[in-house]
Every structure is written in structure tokens, then in C-alpha cells.
Design a protein around this motif. Structure first.
Motif, PDB file in Angstrom:
ATOM      1  N   UNK A  44       0.956  -1.044  -0.039  1.00 35.17           N
ATOM      2  CA  UNK A  44      -0.544   0.022   0.471  1.00 35.17           C
ATOM      3  C   UNK A  44       0.905   1.428  -0.443  1.00 35.17           C
ATOM      4  N   UNK A  45       2.114   0.999   0.871  1.00 37.60           N
ATOM      5  CA  UNK A  45       2.839   2.528   1.120  1.00 37.60           C
ATOM      6  C   UNK A  45       3.655   2.318  -0.560  1.00 37.60           C
ATOM      7  N   UNK A  46       4.013   1.477  -1.374  1.00 43.07           N
ATOM      8  CA  UNK A  46       5.015   1.442  -2.428  1.00 43.07           C
ATOM      9  C   UNK A  46       3.859   2.130  -3.772  1.00 43.07           C
ATOM     10  N   UNK A  47       2.254   1.600  -3.647  1.00 45.49           N
ATOM     11  CA  UNK A  47       1.114   2.813  -4.330  1.00 45.49           C
ATOM     12  C   UNK A  47       1.002   3.995  -3.986  1.00 45.49           C
ATOM     13  N   UNK A  52       1.920   9.613  -5.410  1.00 42.78           N
ATOM     14  CA  UNK A  52       1.700  11.170  -5.347  1.00 42.78           C
ATOM     15  C   UNK A  52       2.928  11.300  -5.819  1.00 42.78           C
ATOM     16  N   UNK A  53       3.737  10.346  -6.176  1.00 44.60           N
ATOM     17  CA  UNK A  53       5.070  10.690  -7.336  1.00 44.60           C
ATOM     18  C   UNK A  53       3.896  11.467  -8.594  1.00 44.60           C
ATOM     19  N   UNK A  54       3.570  10.646  -8.851  1.00 40.27           N
ATOM     20  CA  UNK A  54       1.844  10.470 -10.750  1.00 40.27           C
ATOM     21  C   UNK A  54       1.828  12.153 -10.370  1.00 40.27           C
ATOM     22  N   UNK A  55       1.165  12.659  -9.494  1.00 39.94           N
ATOM     23  CA  UNK A  55       0.785  13.892  -9.028  1.00 39.94           C
ATOM     24  C   UNK A  55       1.465  15.145  -9.446  1.00 39.94           C
ATOM     25  N   UNK A  56       2.732  14.474  -8.484  1.00 42.21           N
ATOM     26  CA  UNK A  56       3.914  15.569  -8.421  1.00 42.21           C
ATOM     27  C   UNK A  56       4.557  16.276 -10.242  1.00 42.21           C
ATOM     28  N   UNK A  57       3.942  14.889 -11.012  1.00 39.78           N
ATOM     29  CA  UNK A  57       5.095  14.882 -11.956  1.00 39.78           C
ATOM     30  C   UNK A  57       3.640  15.689 -13.280  1.00 39.78           C
ATOM     31  N   UNK A 185      -2.744  16.196 -22.583  1.00 40.60           N
ATOM     32  CA  UNK A 185      -2.365  16.724 -21.393  1.00 40.60           C
ATOM     33  C   UNK A 185      -3.401  16.113 -20.171  1.00 40.60           C
ATOM     34  N   UNK A 186      -4.344  15.331 -20.663  1.00 41.90           N
ATOM     35  CA  UNK A 186      -5.384  14.639 -19.795  1.00 41.90           C
ATOM     36  C   UNK A 186      -4.482  13.901 -19.235  1.00 41.90           C
ATOM     37  N   UNK A 187      -3.408  13.814 -19.220  1.00 41.72           N
ATOM     38  CA  UNK A 187      -2.281  12.974 -18.474  1.00 41.72           C
ATOM     39  C   UNK A 187      -1.413  13.002 -18.173  1.00 41.72           C
TER      40      UNK A 187
END
Length: 255
Positions: A44-47, A52-57, A185-187
Motif C-alpha cells: 500500500x505504501x509503494x502504491x 504521489x509521484x505521478x501527481x507531482x509530475x 494533456x489529461x495525463x
């Protein structure tokens, strides 16, 4: 006295790092139930970290514009360019600076359940949302590309705060606002992804209501797209006002 497995499970919810002393104690606990909980916690922590990384990118475009002094950045996207029936719907969304929604991405990649959950959160927290809807008749008159631009401009005009910058999914608009067109852009942008969710849920709701009026066309399941069953229904029951007469195969049927 050792904690029960249930107590361990409840305590793990509060832990954010493997360096936590309690977590380190659990590592030494040989009970299979405890080790299974630790394995699940790590997964769960890895996911969570990946999201979070995806959101930051996906926040890079917005963060850059904020640093440049822009305050109200609107993401724009549309849904419904390809269907044989129904409107094209566009949404413009201005998100607050502290907005965080891990997993937010192109609405087509989300399950219907997740889209609904994200839709509610975006509606609750967005600074402003505008929605533009252009019907099938107008699509036939001006073509789908121009109709998409009309829907986007409608969406901008319905924002109660005028944006000072636009992030648009693969389109350029003739409006007096600085803008950037982003392919897919939506991704790649959280603002565009948010507008994608708003547009998708809005249009799907419209098509579901239309399906209740005309159940023979299967709009609840096909959302107006040209499935085999939908085309057969058109041939059997005729063309509705909601059908796009300039689209193949409808234009061949009505000609």
C-alpha cells in the motif's frame, strides 16, 4: 503482552515509515498474521508513493505557472468527439494551489466508481468550474472540431472567475487569454485531468438520462458511440434529433 492481530492492523494505519519504532518491533514478530499485515502495508505504501509521484509530475505545468505569477490556471478538456449521438461536452476547472488527489488522471483510465468519487471531490474543492455543451445539430452545422472549440469557450465563459492562463488538451482557442496546448494533456496536467473527469461524468449523466427516454438505442451502455447494437438500433428505429447526421454511417442512412 503481545497485541492482537486486529490491534496491530489498527495501529499500522497510523504509521507512515518503516523507521517507526513500532514497525521495527513488528518486523521481529514471527506471527504469520503480523507478517502478512506488514507485507500489505509495504504494498500500500509503494502504491501511495507511486501515486504521489505521478501527481507531482502532473503538477509541473501548474507549479511553473504559479512561480511565474499566474493565479487562476484553468485546465480544459472535452468528451464526446467520436460518438454518433449526443453533445460534445467541455469543462474548464480552476484548482486551488493546495489541491491533492492521488490517482487523478485521464478520465478514460478511471473506473466509473472512481470517476464519480473524483468528480465529487473536484466539485467540492475547485475554485471554479465551467461546463460547455454543444448539441448534435450544431456539430452537424460547424463540424466536430469547431464544435469542440465552441464548447471549450462556453466552459471558460461560465467560470465565475476569469482565468489568467489556460492549459488545454491538444487544442488552441481564439480567446484573449494566455494558453498552452498540451498533447495528451489529461495525463500530463492535473488541471486538464480534473476537467476531463468533470466533462466525462457530465456527459455520461446526460446520455444515461437520454437512454431512459429512448431505451432502444442503448445509450446507457454505449454513451452514443457507434457500437454494432447502436447502429442496428438506428437502422431499426430511425434517427433521433440527438444523432449526428454528418457522421458515418448515419449520413449514409439518412441520404
Amino acid at each position: 503482552m503481545k497485541m492482537s492481530i486486529k490491534q496491530v492492523e489498527e495501529e499500522l494505519v497510523r504509521i507512515n515509515s518503516e523507521n517507526n519504532p513500532f514497525f521495527q518491533l513488528l518486523v521481529k514478530d514471527e506471527r504469520k498474521g503480523v507478517q502478512a499485515l506488514l507485507k500489505k502495508w509495504r504494498m500500500d505504501k509503494k502504491k501511495e508513493d507511486e501515486l504521489r509521484k505521478q501527481f507531482e509530475e502532473m503538477s509541473i505545468h501548474e507549479n511553473k505557472l504559479i512561480q511565474e505569477g499566474f493565479q487562476y490556471i484553468a485546465g480544459l478538456d472535452e468528451v464526446g468527439r467520436g460518438p454518433l449521438a449526443g453533445p460534445v461536452v467541455a469543462a474548464a476547472v480552476i484548482l486551488p494551489k493546495n489541491f491533492y488527489l492521488p490517482g487523478l488522471t485521464d478520465s478514460k483510465k478511471l473506473s466509473a466508481t472512481k470517476r464519480e468519487l473524483f468528480y465529487e471531490k473536484i466539485k467540492a474543492e475547485a475554485i471554479s468550474i465551467g461546463i460547455g455543451i454543444v448539441d448534435a445539430n450544431t456539430i452537424d452545422e460547424v463540424n466536430i472540431y469547431e464544435a469542440t472549440k465552441l464548447a471549450m469557450i462556453q466552459a471558460i465563459n461560465k467560470l465565475h472567475i476569469k482565468p489568467d492562463y489556460l492549459l488545454i488538451d491538444a487544442m488552441k482557442l481564439n480567446v484573449n487569454i494566455q494558453q498552452e496546448s498540451i498533447v495528451k494533456g489529461d495525463s500530463k496536467s492535473i488541471s486538464i485531468a480534473a476537467s476531463s473527469v468533470i466533462a466525462k461524468v457530465t456527459r455520461d449523466s446526460y446520455m444515461i438520462e437520454l437512454g431512459e427516454k429512448f431505451p432502444q438505442y442503448g445509450f446507457r451502455s454505449n454513451m452514443g458511440y457507434g457500437t454494432k447494437e447502436h447502429v442496428e438500433a438506428i437502422e431499426a428505429h430511425g434517427v433521433l434529433a440527438e444523432h449526428r447526421r454528418s457522421f458515418t454511417p448515419i449520413k449514409d442512412i439518412v441520404s
